[in-house]
Structure formats: C-alpha cells, structure tokens
Design a protein around this motif. Structure first.
Motif, PDB file in Angstrom:
ATOM      1  N   MET B  79       0.967  -1.515   0.265  1.00 14.54           N
ATOM      2  CA  MET B  79       0.393   0.239   0.287  1.00 14.54           C
ATOM      3  C   MET B  79       1.352   1.451   0.523  1.00 14.54           C
ATOM      4  O   MET B  79       0.299   2.184  -0.670  1.00 14.54           O
ATOM      5  CB  MET B  79      -1.078   0.038   0.956  1.00 14.54           C
ATOM      6  CG  MET B  79      -1.915  -1.471   1.468  1.00 14.54           C
ATOM      7  SD  MET B  79      -3.210  -0.629  -0.290  1.00 14.54           S
ATOM      8  CE  MET B  79      -3.634  -2.873  -0.072  1.00 14.54           C
ATOM      9  N   ARG B  82       2.115   1.338  -3.918  1.00 13.18           N
ATOM     10  CA  ARG B  82       2.014   2.059  -4.541  1.00 13.18           C
ATOM     11  C   ARG B  82       0.913   3.705  -4.271  1.00 13.18           C
ATOM     12  O   ARG B  82       0.550   4.367  -5.217  1.00 13.18           O
ATOM     13  CB  ARG B  82       0.043   1.153  -4.526  1.00 13.18           C
ATOM     14  CG  ARG B  82      -1.066   1.305  -3.611  1.00 13.18           C
ATOM     15  CD  ARG B  82      -1.877   1.056  -4.028  1.00 13.18           C
ATOM     16  NE  ARG B  82      -2.457  -0.678  -4.883  1.00 13.18           N
ATOM     17  CZ  ARG B  82      -2.657  -1.590  -4.573  1.00 13.18           C
ATOM     18  NH1 ARG B  82      -4.495  -1.076  -4.363  1.00 13.18           N
ATOM     19  NH2 ARG B  82      -2.569  -2.721  -4.964  1.00 13.18           N
ATOM     20  N   GLU B 105      -1.865   5.040 -16.284  1.00 16.36           N
ATOM     21  CA  GLU B 105      -3.483   4.643 -15.705  1.00 16.36           C
ATOM     22  C   GLU B 105      -3.479   4.004 -14.595  1.00 16.36           C
ATOM     23  O   GLU B 105      -4.253   4.433 -13.477  1.00 16.36           O
ATOM     24  CB  GLU B 105      -4.286   4.498 -16.505  1.00 16.36           C
ATOM     25  CG  GLU B 105      -5.755   4.431 -16.205  1.00 16.36           C
ATOM     26  CD  GLU B 105      -7.108   4.276 -17.204  1.00 16.36           C
ATOM     27  OE1 GLU B 105      -6.645   3.273 -18.427  1.00 16.36           O
ATOM     28  OE2 GLU B 105      -8.091   4.658 -16.796  1.00 16.36           O
ATOM     29  N   PHE B 106      -2.356   2.982 -14.647  1.00 13.39           N
ATOM     30  CA  PHE B 106      -2.224   1.574 -13.912  1.00 13.39           C
ATOM     31  C   PHE B 106      -2.400   2.444 -12.690  1.00 13.39           C
ATOM     32  O   PHE B 106      -2.981   2.233 -11.237  1.00 13.39           O
ATOM     33  CB  PHE B 106      -1.137   0.832 -14.795  1.00 13.39           C
ATOM     34  CG  PHE B 106      -1.551   0.129 -14.067  1.00 13.39           C
ATOM     35  CD1 PHE B 106      -2.102  -1.709 -14.406  1.00 13.39           C
ATOM     36  CD2 PHE B 106      -0.766  -0.430 -12.646  1.00 13.39           C
ATOM     37  CE1 PHE B 106      -1.803  -2.848 -14.071  1.00 13.39           C
ATOM     38  CE2 PHE B 106      -0.543  -2.095 -11.592  1.00 13.39           C
ATOM     39  CZ  PHE B 106      -1.892  -3.300 -12.581  1.00 13.39           C
ATOM     40  N   ALA B 109      -5.094   4.536 -10.876  1.00 10.78           N
ATOM     41  CA  ALA B 109      -6.727   3.166 -10.957  1.00 10.78           C
ATOM     42  C   ALA B 109      -6.201   2.216  -9.250  1.00 10.78           C
ATOM     43  O   ALA B 109      -6.919   2.265  -8.595  1.00 10.78           O
ATOM     44  CB  ALA B 109      -6.990   2.490 -11.969  1.00 10.78           C
ATOM     45  N   LEU B 110      -5.244   1.859  -9.460  1.00 11.41           N
ATOM     46  CA  LEU B 110      -4.417   1.396  -8.441  1.00 11.41           C
ATOM     47  C   LEU B 110      -4.865   2.398  -6.938  1.00 11.41           C
ATOM     48  O   LEU B 110      -5.226   1.282  -5.896  1.00 11.41           O
ATOM     49  CB  LEU B 110      -2.851   0.958  -8.191  1.00 11.41           C
ATOM     50  CG  LEU B 110      -2.967  -0.126  -8.528  1.00 11.41           C
ATOM     51  CD1 LEU B 110      -1.328  -0.655  -8.616  1.00 11.41           C
ATOM     52  CD2 LEU B 110      -3.686  -1.571  -8.406  1.00 11.41           C
ATOM     53  N   ARG B 112      -7.270   4.260  -6.943  1.00  9.65           N
ATOM     54  CA  ARG B 112      -8.370   4.407  -7.115  1.00  9.65           C
ATOM     55  C   ARG B 112      -9.083   5.302  -7.413  1.00  9.65           C
ATOM     56  O   ARG B 112      -9.944   6.053  -6.980  1.00  9.65           O
ATOM     57  CB  ARG B 112      -9.294   3.745  -6.077  1.00  9.65           C
ATOM     58  CG  ARG B 112      -9.069   2.372  -5.476  1.00  9.65           C
ATOM     59  CD  ARG B 112     -10.204   2.070  -4.514  1.00  9.65           C
ATOM     60  NE  ARG B 112      -9.786   0.521  -4.012  1.00  9.65           N
ATOM     61  CZ  ARG B 112     -10.253   0.495  -3.170  1.00  9.65           C
ATOM     62  NH1 ARG B 112     -11.417   0.599  -2.691  1.00  9.65           N
ATOM     63  NH2 ARG B 112     -10.168  -1.204  -2.587  1.00  9.65           N
TER      64      ARG B 112
END
Ligand SMILES: Nc1ncnc2c1ncn2[C@@H]1O[C@H](COP(=O)(O)OP(=O)(O)OP(=O)(O)O)[C@@H](O)[C@H]1O
Ligand SMILES: [Mg+2]
Lengths: 390, 228
Positions: B79, B82, B105-106, B109-110, B112
């Motif tokens: 966590m 990311r 984008e990855f 998106a991870l 949120r």
C-alpha cells in the motif's frame, strides 16, 4: 475489497487476453474442443444407455411389469400420467402337444395389434407371421417348434394339464430373440381363444420418454391393492441397471482425466507465458500490487479464458449432439451379439443436465486450479530478483 | 523525505560473499535530488531496491516519509509503494499488453482515482512528455526513448512523494536524456518529492542537488553538486 477493484482487474485481465491474441486463441481452442467433445461423448453415453433400456424394455417386458392383476382392473386404469401404453397379457401355463411329444409352455394371450404397436417381438419372427386376432393361431419360439418337430401351417394342441380338454392351434410363425428367458417355453396367441380367459392378468407398461420409472411404480403401489404387483425394469434387470451406472461412472472418470490433463496443459502454457513476461510481473509488484491481487489477476485471466472457451464448447457440443441425434448413430456392427441391443443398434445421443453441465463445470474448476502454479511463481519470487532476471 | 541509516546487504553466491552495501547512509529532503554514481557492481541498484522495499537490507534502517518501510507488513508495504513510490528502471518498465494510456493509468486506478480524473491526468502527462498522439499505441510500437518517457510519466502519475530511478537515461541520447531529467526535476520541485537517481550520465549528475559515490558497497564521497 469492492466491486470497483474487481472491475479494474477484470479489465486488465481481458486486455491481457485480448492483446495476447494468438496464445489466448490456441489455449481457448484446447479447452473449447475438450468441452465440446466431452459434452458430445456424454450425450453419446446417455444415448447408449437409452438404447439399451429401449431395446431391453421394448422387446417384451415394458418399463414396468404388472403381475397378478384382477380381471376388473382395466388397462385404462393403469394408463396414468406418464404412461404411453399398457399391453394386457394373460399367462396360461400348460403343455403343448403334438403326437406323443409334450412341451411345457407359458402361452401368452394378448391382442396382436397391441403387441405389434408396442413391443418389438414381431421383428424377431424368423419365419411366418404374427397370429391374427380372433383366430386360433399361435407364434412359437424356434426352440419349441424344433422340440415338437413342427413347422409353419401345422397344428398342435394346448392343454392346461394332462387331463383337461385340448385347444387346437395352427402355427403361423416362429421367432428367436437371442434372450434365453424369451426363447425357451414361450408362445403367443390372440385373446379369447382359450376358455376361462377372464383370469388374473399381467401388464407390460410403456412410459413416455424421460419419465422416471420409479415414480410410476410408486404411484401404482399406492393406488392399487396389495395383490397386484408392480416391478420396474430396474428390479427386473438389475444387471442392466448396474451397466448404466457403470457407464456414468466411467464417463465421469474420463471427464476428470481429460480436464486434469487440459488443466495441466493450460497451467503449463500460462507458466511459460508468465515466465516469458516475468519482468512485467516484477514491475507490477514494484508498483505495490499485493500477492492477493496478482493471484486474482492470474485467476481472472485463466478463468475468463475458460468461461469464453466453455461457452463456445457448450454451443459446439450441443450442435454436435443435436446433429447426431437427428441422424442417429448406427452401432449395429458393435452390438449385434449383445442382448441389450436385441432390437436395434441405433444410438441417439441425448443431452441431459449431466452431460451439459459436468464438462464445463469441471473445466472451470480445473481452470482455477491451473492458475495456482503461475501465481505461486510470481508471488514467491522476490521482486528484486525478478527484475534482475534471476 | 528519505533517510537511510547504515544499511548493509551481502549476497552469497556459492562460496563467494559479496558486500553489495556496507554501512551506507544518506538523506534526501523533500524537493531534493540525489545522484548515486559508481562503477558497475558498486551497489547502486541494490541501494534503490532496498529503499523502494523491493529488497530487505541485512542491517540498518530506512525511513521513507517517516515510515520504517522494512518493518511494515507485506500488505502495508504494498500500500505504501502504490501510494508514495514511483519507480523508473533502466528498461522494460511497461506492461506490453496495455496501451500507453492504460500503462500510465495503471497506478492511478490502483489508487482508485476516479475515471474522469484519470483520463485528464493521463492526457496532461502525455502532452507534457510530447507523446499526445501515442496514447493508443502499444509499447512494442515505440522507440526506446519514447518508452522511457512513458515509464517516467507512469512513475509520477499518482504524484508520489518518493521517486527512484535506476539509470533512466542509459538508453537515451543526450538531448532526450536532458529533457527527461529536466522533467523529473520539475516534478520534484512542483510536488516537493524526493528523487534518487543512479546514473553514469554526466547530464544527470549536472542537474541534481547532490551526488553520492559508491565503491564496492561503500560510500566513498558525498557532495553538493554546487560545490563541485
Ligand atoms: N541477487 C544477487 N545475488 C548475488 N549477487 C548479487 C545479487 N544482486 C546483486 N548482486 C551483486 O551485488 C553487487 C551490487 O550489484 P548492483 O546491481 O547493486 O550494482 P550496480 O551498481 O547497480 O551495477 P550496475 O551499474 O552494473 O547496474 C554486484 O557485485 C552484484 O554482483
Ligand atoms: Mg544497477
């Protein structure tokens, strides 16, 4: 864990499958073909079971046999929901006589039209024809005609015991089924030729397709007096019952073996695929993707591919078995010496919930198992080592 | 802020023991940049991997943004990575089956980030690295320099506080390298992030705040660039 994050991984998994088109197609094809072949094979197995039951039941005895039925119990009353036809038979035990030869016999008095419409015994007539209604004619097994030394057109006497008065019959045909029980001391004549024909009778009861025989038997037993007896073909032919169960068991074993092998194939292919791009998984890990999410991603990749392949496989399997059941598969060459195929060797594949659901369900189950190995490979590897290519 | 205190890391391969890092310490404040230089095999990558939580040092402590990252649980470390970390490796940073847009984008998106905001941020980043027209290309269709710029865009997309770059310019010509480094520095200033970059490239060294020399896993020299 919320649906948003599942949606994200589902999207990544589908992009992965979509953009790795060739590998996806090859792997899906493997699953698709196994699913469709197994659906077809199990519909064939069901068809073979059906054929054995149909042959055994339609030759003479019916799905349910009723015994010791009272004269006032009409065949109409036995024709409950699910019953297709009831053939009334009166069994007369006695002796056939010609000159000084005697043979014990059970002479069945039944309506020739009913017998011909519902049973296949007439197809087993090797010479001559079926007796006509209202005439003192008799159909004999080959065995009896040989023992008595009589041929078609000749006459013989039937009597219930050595001292009672005889009834004369003319032989119109002889038959041979290949089943001992029917080929020995059995003969057929029309009803109302013999005196005191109003005795207790037996019934051969034929059911419509797909009707569960045990239900019918249970309802008969509830409805009719204890003197009357009803037996399903399960009870009359326990050997056939076992053979059919055996067929299901062996089909299930084949299904498991095939999908075990397919799963190993899919799993290995994914492992190779992942090893080839292992660095990318290292990158993904370095971005803070958890082992759980990596497992989820790989399971979704394998699972999604399997779902699509299974849908295609089910469709193809349905088409294949429908086409073949509209044609029918003639296996006479393999069944001609088999008593369970006494009437016809034509098998009509039939789809059942069993044949439709077991192959894709097993494929999906094994698909998830197949994702374990590649997941372990990525999760267990240390990120730094993966990125260094160790 | 990144604070590295006397970390050590040794590798054993067969009988040979390699001291990849030996009592290495350094500190990088928010908005600051550090270049780690040294010969091949001096321990640069090992240092970055330890700071980024990809590898566990044998001894010493590493605090990133006040978190002792090697004391975090596996999940908490993920966590942290990311949310706060951006990595750029020398090569092979992108997922080959995702387009340029999807790659950048990855990390969003991870974390949120809502869809609309993701799209806006990705487009802005693509404009900034001069690849506005390549959003739908796959990495395989791009040049090495373009891929490196996209890797960088991906590393900064979620606005991490810590940027780690392992020889990011090794495959680039000096002009492209210069542009990329300039971009990194802009981000560091704008977002008050900390950047550690390992390099052999004089272009990079020139632009960072300080330099640390490693030799056989030991710090042999540390200096402010302005002093050099
Ligand atoms: N997983 C490992 N197993 C064994 N030895 C390793 C491992 N990783 C690194 N090393 C050794 O540790 C030392 C430091 O390696 P590292 O990759 O950090 O060097 P580097 O400074 O990044 O070199 P380069 O400039 O070539 O990238 C090297 O001697 C290397 O061989
Ligand atoms: Mg290195």
């Amino acid at each position: 864990m919320n649906s948003g994050i599942i949606g994200f991984w589902l999207r990544i998994a589908s992009l992965f499958l979509l953009r790795s088109r060739r590998t996806t197609v090859v792997l899906s094809l493997m699953v698709l073909l196994s699913v469709s072949i197994l659906i077809f094979l199990s519909s064939l197995a069901v068809g073979i079971n059906d054929a054995m039951v149909r042959n055994s039941v339609s030759l003479y005895s019916g799905h349910v046999a009723g015994f010791n039925l009272a004269a006032d119990l009409t065949p109409e009353r036995l024709r409950i929901d699910g019953v297709d036809a009831v053939v009334k038979r009166i069994e007369n035990r006695g002796l056939l006589q010609h000159d000084d030869r005697f043979e014990p016999v059970t002479l069945i008095a039944s309506n020739p039209a009913d017998e011909i419409a519902n049973t296949a015994l007439w197809r087993k007539i090797s010479a001559g024809k079926y007796p006509q209604n209202g005439k003192a004619e008799i159909l004999l097994s080959e065995y009896l005609s040989e023992r008595l030394g009589l041929g078609i057109g000749e006459q013989l006497q039937f009597r219930r015991d050595p001292v009672s008065s005889p009834v004369t019959f003319r032989i119109t045909g002889v038959y041979r089924t290949g089943i001992d029980k029917l080929d020995r001391g059995l003969a057929f004549c029309p009803p109302a030729i013999l005196p005191d024909d109003n005795a207790r009778w037996s019934a051969a009861i034929f059911l419509r397709d797909g009707i569960e025989v045990e239900n019918i038997v249970r309802r008969y037993r509830e409805r009719f007096s204890t003197a009357a007896q009803f037996k399903s073909w399960h009870e009359l032919m326990p050997d056939l019952r076992q053979l059919i169960d055996l067929n299901y068991v062996s089909m299930s074993i084949v299904t498991f073996i095939v999908f075990g092998l397919v799963a190993v194939g899919v799993s290995s292919a994914f492992v190779i695929f992942i090893l080839k791009n292992l660095r990318e998984y290292g990158i993904v890990k370095s971005m803070g993707v958890t082992p759980f999410e990596i497992g989820l991603l790989i399971a979704l990749e394998v699972g999604l591919m399997n779902v699509i392949a299974c849908i295609g496989g089910v469709a193809l399997g349905i088409i294949a078995s429908q086409v073949m059941s509209s044609i029918g598969i003639d296996l006479t060459a393999f069944t001609s010496h088999n008593r369970y195929f006494a009437v016809s060797g034509v098998v009509i594949p039939r789809l059942t919930p069993y044949s439709l659901w077991v192959p894709p369900a097993v494929a999906l189950g094994f698909g998830l198992v197949a994702s374990i190995w590649p997941t372990m490979l990525v999760v267990r590897g240390r990120t730094a080592d993966i990125l260094r290519g160790i | 802020m990144i604070r590295v205190q006397e970390i050590g890391k040794a590798y054993r391969s067969g009988r040979r023991q390699v001291e990849a890092l030996d009592e290495v310490s350094c500190t990088v404040q928010q908005g600051e940049t550090l270049a780690v230089v040294g010969k091949s095999g001096s321990g640069k990558t090992t240092l970055l991997n330890c700071i980024g939580g990809l590898e566990r040092p044998d001894s010493g402590r590493i605090a990133c943004l006040g978190e002792n990252i090697h004391e975090l649980s596996r999940r908490a470390l993920s966590m942290f990575q990311r949310e706060h970390l951006g990595f750029v490796f020398q090569f092979g940073n992108l997922l080959s089956y995702l387009t340029v847009h999807e790659n950048i984008e990855f990390p969003l998106a991870l974390n949120r980030v809502p869809r609309r905001e993701r799209d806006l941020r990705v487009s802005a980043l693509l404009e900034r690295i001069g690849l506005g027209n390549s959003a739908r290309a796959l990495p395989g269709e791009l040049s090495g320099g373009e891929v490196q710029r996209i890797s960088f865009a991906r590393a900064i997309a979620h606005r991490p506080q810590i940027l780690l770059a392992d020889e990011p310019t090794a495959s680039l010509d000096s002009q492209t390298a210069h542009d990329l480094v300039q971009l990194m520095l802009d981000v560091v200033r704008d977002q008050a992030a900390s950047l550690i970059v390992t390099t052999h490239d004089p272009v990079v060294i020139e632009l960072t705040d300080s330099i640390m020399h490693l030799r056989d896993g030991k710090v042999v020299e540390e200096s402010r660039t302005t002093v050099l």
